[in-house]
Design a protein around this motif. Structure first.
Motif, PDB file in Angstrom:
ATOM      1  N   ASP A 181       0.835  -1.253   0.062  1.00 18.13           N
ATOM      2  CA  ASP A 181      -0.007  -0.082  -0.063  1.00 18.13           C
ATOM      3  C   ASP A 181       0.869   1.300   0.001  1.00 18.13           C
ATOM      4  O   ASP A 181       1.135   1.720   1.126  1.00 18.13           O
ATOM      5  CB  ASP A 181      -0.918  -0.111   1.235  1.00 18.13           C
ATOM      6  CG  ASP A 181      -1.975   1.081   1.159  1.00 18.13           C
ATOM      7  OD1 ASP A 181      -1.988   1.486   0.073  1.00 18.13           O
ATOM      8  OD2 ASP A 181      -2.389   1.582   2.356  1.00 18.13           O
ATOM      9  N   THR A 241       4.242   1.767   5.268  1.00 24.72           N
ATOM     10  CA  THR A 241       4.110   0.848   6.456  1.00 24.72           C
ATOM     11  C   THR A 241       3.364  -0.465   5.940  1.00 24.72           C
ATOM     12  O   THR A 241       2.401  -0.507   5.565  1.00 24.72           O
ATOM     13  CB  THR A 241       3.295   1.445   7.638  1.00 24.72           C
ATOM     14  OG1 THR A 241       3.978   2.916   7.871  1.00 24.72           O
ATOM     15  CG2 THR A 241       3.174   0.775   8.820  1.00 24.72           C
ATOM     16  N   LEU A 242       4.339  -1.534   6.521  1.00 23.59           N
ATOM     17  CA  LEU A 242       3.694  -2.929   6.121  1.00 23.59           C
ATOM     18  C   LEU A 242       2.967  -3.321   7.385  1.00 23.59           C
ATOM     19  O   LEU A 242       3.087  -2.776   8.458  1.00 23.59           O
ATOM     20  CB  LEU A 242       5.081  -3.642   5.980  1.00 23.59           C
ATOM     21  CG  LEU A 242       5.980  -3.086   4.793  1.00 23.59           C
ATOM     22  CD1 LEU A 242       7.249  -4.114   4.790  1.00 23.59           C
ATOM     23  CD2 LEU A 242       5.227  -2.859   3.459  1.00 23.59           C
ATOM     24  N   ARG A 243       2.073  -4.441   7.022  1.00 23.49           N
ATOM     25  CA  ARG A 243       1.624  -5.073   8.259  1.00 23.49           C
ATOM     26  C   ARG A 243       2.687  -5.359   9.191  1.00 23.49           C
ATOM     27  O   ARG A 243       4.119  -5.940   9.128  1.00 23.49           O
ATOM     28  CB  ARG A 243       1.092  -6.285   7.837  1.00 23.49           C
ATOM     29  CG  ARG A 243      -0.321  -6.066   7.016  1.00 23.49           C
ATOM     30  CD  ARG A 243      -0.824  -7.594   6.890  1.00 23.49           C
ATOM     31  NE  ARG A 243      -0.549  -7.894   5.557  1.00 23.49           N
ATOM     32  CZ  ARG A 243      -0.902  -8.910   5.093  1.00 23.49           C
ATOM     33  NH1 ARG A 243      -1.031 -10.078   5.931  1.00 23.49           N
ATOM     34  NH2 ARG A 243      -0.502  -9.460   3.782  1.00 23.49           N
ATOM     35  N   GLY A 244       2.394  -5.212  10.578  1.00 22.53           N
ATOM     36  CA  GLY A 244       3.351  -5.491  11.779  1.00 22.53           C
ATOM     37  C   GLY A 244       4.164  -4.227  12.168  1.00 22.53           C
ATOM     38  O   GLY A 244       4.751  -4.315  12.866  1.00 22.53           O
TER      39      GLY A 244
END
Length: 130
Positions: free
Chosen positions: A28, A42-45
């Protein structure tokens, strides 16, 4: 205090090409970021992915030159199934990205493939074979 990994940074020759590649992998990334010299997602986590143009790096390290030779960085994207490894690989190569290793059933129990991003970084696609 213990340092912790917060971000993975890529130095890119063509921001638009790099962002398009990683969007195809589901990241995203902010819209209309293609002309920015620095981009973050920003990635998941909570881990962040950062992109900087070569000009940004030269702004604080004037003698910087693009590394040559083999892979400079390896990223690995987990797919939901072996079929998804095949389909993502096919989609990326059909979009003009260079396939490095066609999908295969690896001896360690995963379906695996490698494609190169626009800057030549190896991006692995994998899923558990079962």
């Amino acid at each position: 205090m213990t340092p912790r990994l917060d971000a993975i940074g890529l130095v890119v020759a063509d921001m638009a090409a790099s962002l398009a590649f990683y969007r195809r992998l589901g990241l995203d990334i902010p819209a209309d970021a293609e002309s920015a010299p620095h981009v973050e997602a920003t990635l998941r986590g909570g881990l962040r992915m950062l992109w900087d143009t070569e000009d940004v790096i030269r702004s604080f390290e004037p003698d910087w030159t693009r590394p040559e030779g083999s892979e400079r960085l390896g990223l690995a994207f987990l797919c939901d199934s072996p079929a998804e490894v095949d389909s993502v690989y096919a989609e990326l190569t059909a979009a003009g990205h260079q396939g490095h290793l066609k999908p295969w059933d690896a001896e360690w129990g995963q379906r695996y493939a490698v494609v190169l991003d626009p800057d030549g970084c190896a991006v692995s696609l994998f899923a558990n074979a079962s």
